[in-house]
Design an enzyme around this catalytic site. Structure first.
Site, PDB file in Angstrom:
ATOM      1  CD  GLU A   1      -8.948   1.670   1.305  1.00  0.00           C
ATOM      2  OE1 GLU A   1      -9.939   1.798   0.507  1.00  0.00           O
ATOM      3  OE2 GLU A   1      -9.514   2.494   2.349  1.00  0.00           O
TER       4      GLU A   1
ATOM      5  CB  CYS B   1      -7.517   0.535  -6.881  1.00  0.00           C
ATOM      6  SG  CYS B   1      -7.021   1.872  -5.938  1.00  0.00           S
TER       7      CYS B   1
END
Length: 481
Positions: free
Chosen positions: A249, A287
């Site tokens: 990720e 993010c």
């Protein structure tokens, strides 16, 4: 005087020969001192996890579910204490830290629920062809092996939970490596896991320094790696262990698209508020924070001043103050990097509309317009409270602008049109499309991950459980079906 925090080795507390300090990026105060495991202790944890693999996989579902329920309950009971710790460790405003604890409570609850219904087996008749007469296939999911979970600093509790909870739910031993800047939140998870009846060796929390990680990553007894962090580090891990299963990720360059039909004053006020909030929450250190806004030309001139005003209304300051919206970044070096990127963009022709100043580890919420395409800020993930706004002529141009990025984690599209929503879902090269809101929305039970350089695989409890396991088929013969 702050005592030294022990780590968790195969379910028990241990200390090493050295330790390091964790300090607040807001005021430099000592948050805690953390013991570092020796090489021998790391080996002991890996050996214990490998040895307990079969036993843990065979642990009854109710035992694993009860442990997960217990952690969820205890996190809820200790919410304020843990939120204060998260805020102190990484500078996250206390209101966002409380929200992070609440999400971790849900992650462990979801995992407990999934553990109770996971791996019941899928039956399939094989007599659809003559050669399969009297045969039945039963497919179950089996852990791939010990999981090495590597967690980041920006959500030190919840992203640790996303490594640990699915592993326990499927009966896969896990070694959790927290970020050096924020290890104490993960060690709290160890305290709570130690209160359960999980087998010794089924979990460890090891604050191993980054420079000692290559050997751990390459250990053949750890066949599954779940990493959340920067792209260069994530892909370096994958390249170093090509035969391992890696879930990565990684970064994003989150875009929010505001289309022509999102045009009333109330619409634009809502979009501006959401954009301002989620370009700056966690100090922009998410993010899926909003880094880019692409607004249709028909609404751009009305939206832009609303965004600037909403960003300027963000309250900056002491993260322990409940009124604070934006605290410091995780370190002064991080703030200096953001400062350098913004300064470069302005030198290259970007218009600075607000912000653009640094005070120690804090960087003022910033809005830029006319960002040149080749600047670092246009191409990379800033991981700071910085937002650029661009104009687009129509839907197709707006979607093309979103896709003009090496990253593809999530995108937000402000539209009322269901047909447009479906076109966005087809056209945008991202892992998630959020309609009527910013890209920063994440429900912890949904599949979460990206396309392109934003990673490999998916988190979200049930999806991570699939990721940690493989199908094993049992064929029964001679049955009267």
């Amino acid at each position: 005087m702050t005592s030294t925090h022990a780590f968790w080795l195969a379910g028990r507390q241990a200390t090493g020969e050295t330790a390091f300090d964790v300090t607040s990026s807001w005021d430099g105060r000592l948050v805690g001192t953390v013991s570092v495991p020796t090489e021998a202790q790391v080996e002991e944890a890996v050996a214990a996890a490998h040895a307990v693999l079969d036993e843990f996989a065979a642990t009854p579902a109710h035992v694993r579910a009860a442990a997960l329920d217990h952690v969820s309950k205890r996190l809820a009971e200790r919410t304020e204490e843990i939120a204060q710790l998260i805020s102190a460790e990484n500078g996250k405003p206390i209101k966002w830290a409380r929200g992070e604890v609440g999400r971790a409570v849900s992650v462990f609850r979801f995992a407990a629920e999934e553990a109770r219904r996971f791996n019941g087996g899928e039956a399939q008749r094989l007599d659809t062809d003559p050669g399969g007469q009297g045969r039945l296939a039963l497919t179950r999911r089996i852990p791939k092996g010990v999981v090495l979970g590597i967690a980041p600093f920006n959500f030190p509790l919840n992203l640790s939970a996303h490594k640990v909870a699915p592993a326990i739910a499927v009966g896969a031993p896990i070694i959790l490596k927290p970020a050096p800047a924020t290890p104490i939140s993960a060690l709290i998870l160890g305290e709570l896991l130690a209160e359960t009846d999980l087998p010794a060796g089924s979990w460890s929390v090891l604050p191993v320094p980054n420079d000692r990680m290559p050997a751990l990553v390459q250990d053949e007894r750890l066949p599954v790696i779940s990493f959340t962090g920067s792209g260069p580090v994530g892909y370096a891990i994958m390249d170093s262990v090509p035969r391992k299963h890696c879930t990565l990720e990684l970064g994003g360059n989150g875009a929010a698209v505001v289309l022509a039909d999102w045009s009333s004053e109330a619409d634009l006020d809502w979009a501006a508020t959401r954009i301002a909030t989620f370009s700056n929450y966690q100090g922009g250190q998410s993010c899926i924070s909003v880094q880019r806004v692409v607004a249709d030309a028909s609404v751009y001139d009305r939206l832009l001043p609303k965004i600037v005003a909403a960003v300027e209304a963000q309250v900056t300051g002491d993260p322990s103050d409940a009124a604070t919206d934006v605290g410091p970044l995780v370190s002064e070096d991080a703030a200096k990097r953001v400062e350098a990127w913004v300064d470069e963009a302005v030198r290259d022709g970007a218009k600075l509309l607000t912000g653009g100043t640094r005070d120690g580890a804090s960087y003022a919420p910033t809005v830029l317009a006319d960002l040149p395409a080749g600047t670092t800020l246009a191409c990379e993930e800033v991981f700071g409270p910085v937002l650029s706004v661009a104009r687009a002529d129509g839907e197709a141009e707006a979607f093309a602008a979103v896709n003009d990025s090496p990253y593809g984690l999530q995108a937000g599209v402000f539209t009322h049109d269901l047909r447009t929503a479906f076109r966005a879902h087809r056209a945008l090269e991202v892992g998630g499309v959020i309609i009527g809101d910013v890209p920063s929305y994440r429900a912890d039970q949904m599949p979460y991950g990206g396309a392109k350089q934003s990673g490999v695989g998916r988190e979200g409890v049930a999806y991570a459980m699939d990721d940690y396991t493989y199908e094993r088929v049992l064929v029964l013969t001679g049955l009267a079906l």
